[in-house]
Design a protein around this motif. Structure first.
Motif, PDB file in Angstrom:
ATOM      1  N   THR A  39       5.272 -27.860  -2.271  1.00  0.00           N
ATOM      2  CA  THR A  39       4.312 -28.927  -2.520  1.00  0.00           C
ATOM      3  C   THR A  39       2.896 -28.422  -2.280  1.00  0.00           C
ATOM      4  O   THR A  39       1.977 -28.667  -3.075  1.00  0.00           O
ATOM      5  CB  THR A  39       4.600 -30.137  -1.618  1.00  0.00           C
ATOM      6  N   SER A  40       2.706 -27.696  -1.187  1.00  0.00           N
ATOM      7  CA  SER A  40       1.386 -27.144  -0.876  1.00  0.00           C
ATOM      8  C   SER A  40       0.934 -26.155  -1.949  1.00  0.00           C
ATOM      9  O   SER A  40      -0.236 -26.149  -2.361  1.00  0.00           O
ATOM     10  CB  SER A  40       1.422 -26.457   0.492  1.00  0.00           C
ATOM     11  N   GLU A  41       1.856 -25.326  -2.422  1.00  0.00           N
ATOM     12  CA  GLU A  41       1.517 -24.378  -3.484  1.00  0.00           C
ATOM     13  C   GLU A  41       1.040 -25.102  -4.729  1.00  0.00           C
ATOM     14  O   GLU A  41       0.044 -24.710  -5.349  1.00  0.00           O
ATOM     15  CB  GLU A  41       2.736 -23.517  -3.830  1.00  0.00           C
ATOM     16  N   LYS A  42       1.756 -26.165  -5.104  1.00  0.00           N
ATOM     17  CA  LYS A  42       1.385 -26.924  -6.296  1.00  0.00           C
ATOM     18  C   LYS A  42       0.015 -27.567  -6.130  1.00  0.00           C
ATOM     19  O   LYS A  42      -0.774 -27.636  -7.065  1.00  0.00           O
ATOM     20  CB  LYS A  42       2.428 -28.005  -6.587  1.00  0.00           C
ATOM     21  N   LEU A  43      -0.263 -28.039  -4.931  1.00  0.00           N
ATOM     22  CA  LEU A  43      -1.536 -28.707  -4.667  1.00  0.00           C
ATOM     23  C   LEU A  43      -2.726 -27.766  -4.741  1.00  0.00           C
ATOM     24  O   LEU A  43      -3.804 -28.138  -5.202  1.00  0.00           O
ATOM     25  CB  LEU A  43      -1.505 -29.361  -3.282  1.00  0.00           C
ATOM     26  N   HIS A  44      -2.519 -26.547  -4.281  1.00  0.00           N
ATOM     27  CA  HIS A  44      -3.652 -25.644  -4.114  1.00  0.00           C
ATOM     28  C   HIS A  44      -3.697 -24.497  -5.121  1.00  0.00           C
ATOM     29  O   HIS A  44      -4.544 -23.611  -5.009  1.00  0.00           O
ATOM     30  CB  HIS A  44      -3.650 -25.096  -2.689  1.00  0.00           C
ATOM     31  N   LYS A  45      -2.803 -24.540  -6.085  1.00  0.00           N
ATOM     32  CA  LYS A  45      -2.845 -23.530  -7.134  1.00  0.00           C
ATOM     33  C   LYS A  45      -4.026 -23.822  -8.054  1.00  0.00           C
ATOM     34  O   LYS A  45      -4.134 -24.902  -8.622  1.00  0.00           O
ATOM     35  CB  LYS A  45      -1.538 -23.533  -7.935  1.00  0.00           C
ATOM     36  N   LYS A  46      -4.926 -22.878  -8.180  1.00  0.00           N
ATOM     37  CA  LYS A  46      -6.167 -23.146  -8.894  1.00  0.00           C
ATOM     38  C   LYS A  46      -5.968 -23.307 -10.389  1.00  0.00           C
ATOM     39  O   LYS A  46      -6.587 -24.156 -11.020  1.00  0.00           O
ATOM     40  CB  LYS A  46      -7.178 -22.019  -8.630  1.00  0.00           C
ATOM     41  N   ASN A  47      -5.138 -22.453 -10.976  1.00  0.00           N
ATOM     42  CA  ASN A  47      -4.987 -22.474 -12.427  1.00  0.00           C
ATOM     43  C   ASN A  47      -3.578 -22.898 -12.790  1.00  0.00           C
ATOM     44  O   ASN A  47      -2.675 -22.084 -12.894  1.00  0.00           O
ATOM     45  CB  ASN A  47      -5.288 -21.101 -13.024  1.00  0.00           C
ATOM     46  N   THR A  48      -3.409 -24.185 -12.986  1.00  0.00           N
ATOM     47  CA  THR A  48      -2.090 -24.699 -13.327  1.00  0.00           C
ATOM     48  C   THR A  48      -1.634 -24.148 -14.673  1.00  0.00           C
ATOM     49  O   THR A  48      -0.500 -23.753 -14.847  1.00  0.00           O
ATOM     50  CB  THR A  48      -2.136 -26.229 -13.397  1.00  0.00           C
ATOM     51  N   PHE A  49      -2.541 -24.107 -15.612  1.00  0.00           N
ATOM     52  CA  PHE A  49      -2.231 -23.575 -16.932  1.00  0.00           C
ATOM     53  C   PHE A  49      -3.096 -22.351 -17.174  1.00  0.00           C
ATOM     54  O   PHE A  49      -4.326 -22.439 -17.195  1.00  0.00           O
ATOM     55  CB  PHE A  49      -2.469 -24.634 -18.015  1.00  0.00           C
ATOM     56  N   PRO A  50      -2.482 -21.180 -17.340  1.00  0.00           N
ATOM     57  CA  PRO A  50      -3.218 -19.928 -17.410  1.00  0.00           C
ATOM     58  C   PRO A  50      -4.333 -19.912 -18.448  1.00  0.00           C
ATOM     59  O   PRO A  50      -5.378 -19.357 -18.218  1.00  0.00           O
ATOM     60  CB  PRO A  50      -2.133 -18.902 -17.746  1.00  0.00           C
ATOM     61  N   ASN A  51      -4.105 -20.490 -19.586  1.00  0.00           N
ATOM     62  CA  ASN A  51      -5.095 -20.483 -20.648  1.00  0.00           C
ATOM     63  C   ASN A  51      -5.617 -21.902 -20.829  1.00  0.00           C
ATOM     64  O   ASN A  51      -4.927 -22.762 -21.340  1.00  0.00           O
ATOM     65  CB  ASN A  51      -4.462 -19.971 -21.947  1.00  0.00           C
ATOM     66  N   HIS A  52      -6.852 -22.129 -20.390  1.00  0.00           N
ATOM     67  CA  HIS A  52      -7.415 -23.474 -20.461  1.00  0.00           C
ATOM     68  C   HIS A  52      -7.431 -24.004 -21.885  1.00  0.00           C
ATOM     69  O   HIS A  52      -7.299 -25.208 -22.125  1.00  0.00           O
ATOM     70  CB  HIS A  52      -8.817 -23.479 -19.875  1.00  0.00           C
ATOM     71  N   ASN A  53      -7.618 -23.115 -22.849  1.00  0.00           N
ATOM     72  CA  ASN A  53      -7.667 -23.549 -24.238  1.00  0.00           C
ATOM     73  C   ASN A  53      -6.348 -24.126 -24.712  1.00  0.00           C
ATOM     74  O   ASN A  53      -6.279 -24.816 -25.716  1.00  0.00           O
ATOM     75  CB  ASN A  53      -8.069 -22.367 -25.140  1.00  0.00           C
TER      76      ASN A  53
END
Length: 263
Positions: free
Chosen positions: A139-153
């Motif tokens: 849960t903590s990893e999911k909360l604090h992972k900066k880039n949920t999706f590697p390619n913003h586009n």
């Protein structure tokens, strides 16, 4: 950690509503898989189809579906002082809902804890304690992972990708066609596969296999239906192929796995 009650992948209709002005004596963790409204401080907040909340004892609880159906995982529990400190050290929010990009791993932890809780396994309490700690770390990893999706586009595809992955784990017995899934996102077959792997760190084919074999293991542990029927329930009409695939994944044939769980 003392588990009071736990439920996995519960389904309710659009009229479902929880209204507990005085909360509960236990802590409550919800992992919500469909759009939902939470009432916090007298204000209704709508969240998308992947969120969670941990209520402390006696905190008012009010939530209801934001779509035609509602799915969630839940557990009522009593953490000890060390576990409460762990949640605090991991900066896990309490008494407020939070959206999560991908709840699959968190939901899997609840599923495993649920199976243990209602089993007769000798070390089920110790197993639940370990799963709980792992759940908090994930849960903590999911909360604090900066880039949920590697390619913003590519983020325009995020909702549909998450829905596809949730569907794979929710209904493992379905016939999943990569061409159909790619078509749903208006992508080529190769681009869909690349984007899926880039987003989740695992191929769509591996997710399908993992979801099916996990469900097969559940059926072998909790029912007495034949190996052939288990295979058919999870999408494998060829029993020989199912047995071979199960053996390569778990290191045991389905019958050996069932017998090992009965000991």
């Amino acid at each position: 950690m003392n588990m009071a009650e736990i439920g996995y992948n519960h389904r309710h209709g659009k009229n479902f509503c929880i209204d507990r002005p005085n909360g509960t004596e236990s802590w409550l963790m919800l992992i919500v898989k469909t759009p939902v409204h939470f009432r916090i401080g007298g204000k209704d907040i709508r969240l998308s189809s992947h969120s969670f909340i941990i209520y402390r004892p006696f905190t008012p609880q009010y939530y209801y579906p934001a779509s035609s159906e509602y799915f969630d995982d839940w557990m009522h529990f009593f953490p000890d002082e060390a576990e409460q400190k762990m949640m605090n050290d991991l900066n896990i929010p309490l008494d407020r809902p939070v959206e999560i990009a991908d709840i699959t791993e968190m939901s899997e932890m609840i599923r495993n804890m649920c199976f243990e809780h209602y089993s007769s396994n000798t070390y089920k309490e110790k197993a639940i304690d370990l799963y709980f700690r792992l759940l908090m770390y994930k849960t903590s990893e999911k909360l604090h992972k900066k880039n949920t999706f590697p390619n913003h586009n590519e983020s325009i595809y995020s909702e549909k990708l998450l829905w596809i992955r949730r569907s794979i784990y929710r209904w493992p017995g379905r016939d999943y066609s990569i061409d159909d899934m790619a078509k749903e996102l208006s992508l080529s077959r190769s681009r869909f596969q690349h984007l899926y792997t880039e987003t989740f760190g695992v191929s769509v084919n591996k997710d399908v296999i993992t979801s099916r074999l996990s469900k097969a293991a559940e059926l072998l542990k909790t029912s007495d239906i034949s190996v052939k029927e288990v295979g058919e329930n999870v999408g494998y009409s060829n029993t020989s192929y199912f047995v071979k695939l199960f053996g390569s994944y778990y290191g045991l044939t389905p019958l050996q796995f069932r017998q090992s769980e009965d000991k």
